[in-house]
Design an enzyme around this catalytic site. Structure first.
Site, mmCIF file in Angstrom:
data_model
loop_
_atom_site.group_PDB
_atom_site.id
_atom_site.type_symbol
_atom_site.label_atom_id
_atom_site.label_comp_id
_atom_site.label_asym_id
_atom_site.label_seq_id
_atom_site.Cartn_x
_atom_site.Cartn_y
_atom_site.Cartn_z
ATOM 1 N N ARG A 230 -80.016 -72.599 -124.214
ATOM 2 C CA ARG A 230 -80.121 -71.904 -125.490
ATOM 3 C C ARG A 230 -81.599 -71.662 -125.769
ATOM 4 N NH1 ARG A 230 -75.482 -70.923 -125.104
ATOM 5 N NH2 ARG A 230 -73.780 -71.300 -126.582
ATOM 6 N N GLU A 259 -81.797 -63.722 -130.394
ATOM 7 C CA GLU A 259 -81.105 -62.685 -129.621
ATOM 8 C C GLU A 259 -80.416 -61.686 -130.552
ATOM 9 O OE1 GLU A 259 -78.414 -64.807 -127.086
ATOM 10 O OE2 GLU A 259 -80.013 -65.993 -126.166
ATOM 11 N N HIS A 277 -78.525 -62.745 -121.857
ATOM 12 C CA HIS A 277 -77.529 -63.800 -122.073
ATOM 13 C C HIS A 277 -76.266 -63.504 -121.255
ATOM 14 C CE1 HIS A 277 -76.332 -67.109 -125.137
ATOM 15 N NE2 HIS A 277 -75.686 -67.286 -123.999
#
Length: 311
Positions: A230, A259, A277
């Site tokens: 993360r 993000e 991601h």
């Protein structure tokens, strides 16, 4: 008996279609007034969400009869599991089925940085090869790989790295007695030992900025950092500073602080490999993740044990 589900956010299309085929599904994101819609659905006992969104206290306050949140994703850092448990809400997630794809992504990013694959691609496409050969790169052989978080994904990364004749060590909250890899209880010490640091730990308050500036700096000017965990687990500002001042050689990043907003400074760095991601984003894995969401909901409505309860 009619079975109703509240979908807090859109899911992978085949998963959503399968749920809509078997249940009455209410899509909160389509509501003109989501708060009013929640009040209308106060009777709902089952809802779906995904790791990036989770569920907050206000939403649970509006759903006093909620009993199950079937989460699309393995990450639970957007859930307050203690609060969910206190309210009698069980959260399920999708472990195991995404382990191999995420580990593959870690290696793809690492190889991309070490062998400068994206740079080489641009070098060819832009016609620079005609003027001379591309610069030499680092090699994978004999690198010391430090893994932050030796859970399912960390172990899958380690097994892949071993194929490149590397050494493995790890940092985590406790030593795993069933593993032969070297253990560090100090992440800065792991950084000093390692050539590469790979973050593979869960997100959330317990790991916030665990990959500190000191840990990154300890890698040294030839060091590489890879993050498939993360964005919150690393000090992103420190990472940018160390990369921009040649105190780190490179980074491979699949996750970021905010993000999908990625700092322009990272985008401009040729020694950094970026991905949006994508760790678990293969068709096969997303279908398997969706099946666990479906199976957990089916088990709950059938009064059977849940497949993957997280609390």
């Amino acid at each position: 008996m009619a079975t109703e589900i509240l979908m807090l956010n859109p899911l992978y299309e085949p998963t959503q279609a399968a749920l809509e085929a078997g249940h009455t599904c209410h899509k909160l994101w389509e509501a003109a007034d989501p708060a009013a819609r929640l009040r209308e659905l106060a009777h709902i006992e089952v809802c779906t969400s995904q790791s990036g969104a989770g569920i907050d206290a206000a939403t649970m306050d509006a759903l006093p009869n909620l009993k199950l949140v079937s989460n699309f994703g393995v990450g639970l850092d957007t859930y307050d599991l203690k609060d969910c448990t206190r309210r009698g809400v069980t959260v399920t997630n999708t472990p195991d089925v995404l382990t191999l794809d995420v580990a593959d992504m870690a290696l793809a990013l690492l190889l991309g940085v070490v062998r400068q694959v994206p740079y080489g691609d641009r070098f060819v496409r832009e016609g620079r090869w005609r003027a001379g050969n591309m610069r030499l790169t680092q090699t994978m052989q004999d690198k010391k790989i430090g893994i932050v978080g030796m859970g399912r994904i960390g172990q899958a990364i380690a097994s892949r790295c071993l194929a490149f004749q590397t050494e493995i060590a790890y940092f985590g909250p406790r030593r795993k007695t069933d593993l032969d890899y070297r253990y560090f209880d100090d992440i800065v010490a792991l950084g000093r030992w390692a050539d590469v640091l790979i973050a593979a730990c869960p997100g959330g308050p317990a790991t916030y900025r665990v990959v500190s500036r000191d840990a990154l700096a300890a890698l040294g000017p030839e060091g590489i950092f890879v993050n498939i965990a993360r964005g919150s687990v690393v000090d992103q500002d420190a990472l940018i500073e160390l990369l921009s001042t040649s105190q780190l050689a490179g980074a491979g990043l699949d996750v970021f602080d905010n993000e999908p907003d990625v700092p322009d400074s990272l985008k401009a760095m040729e020694q950094v490999v970026l991905a949006p991601h994508q760790g678990s984003a293969s068709v096969r894995t997303r279908l398997a993740m969706g099946q666990l969401v479906i199976d957990n909901i089916a088990a709950w409505f059938a009064g059977k044990p849940l497949v993957t309860p997280a609390n």
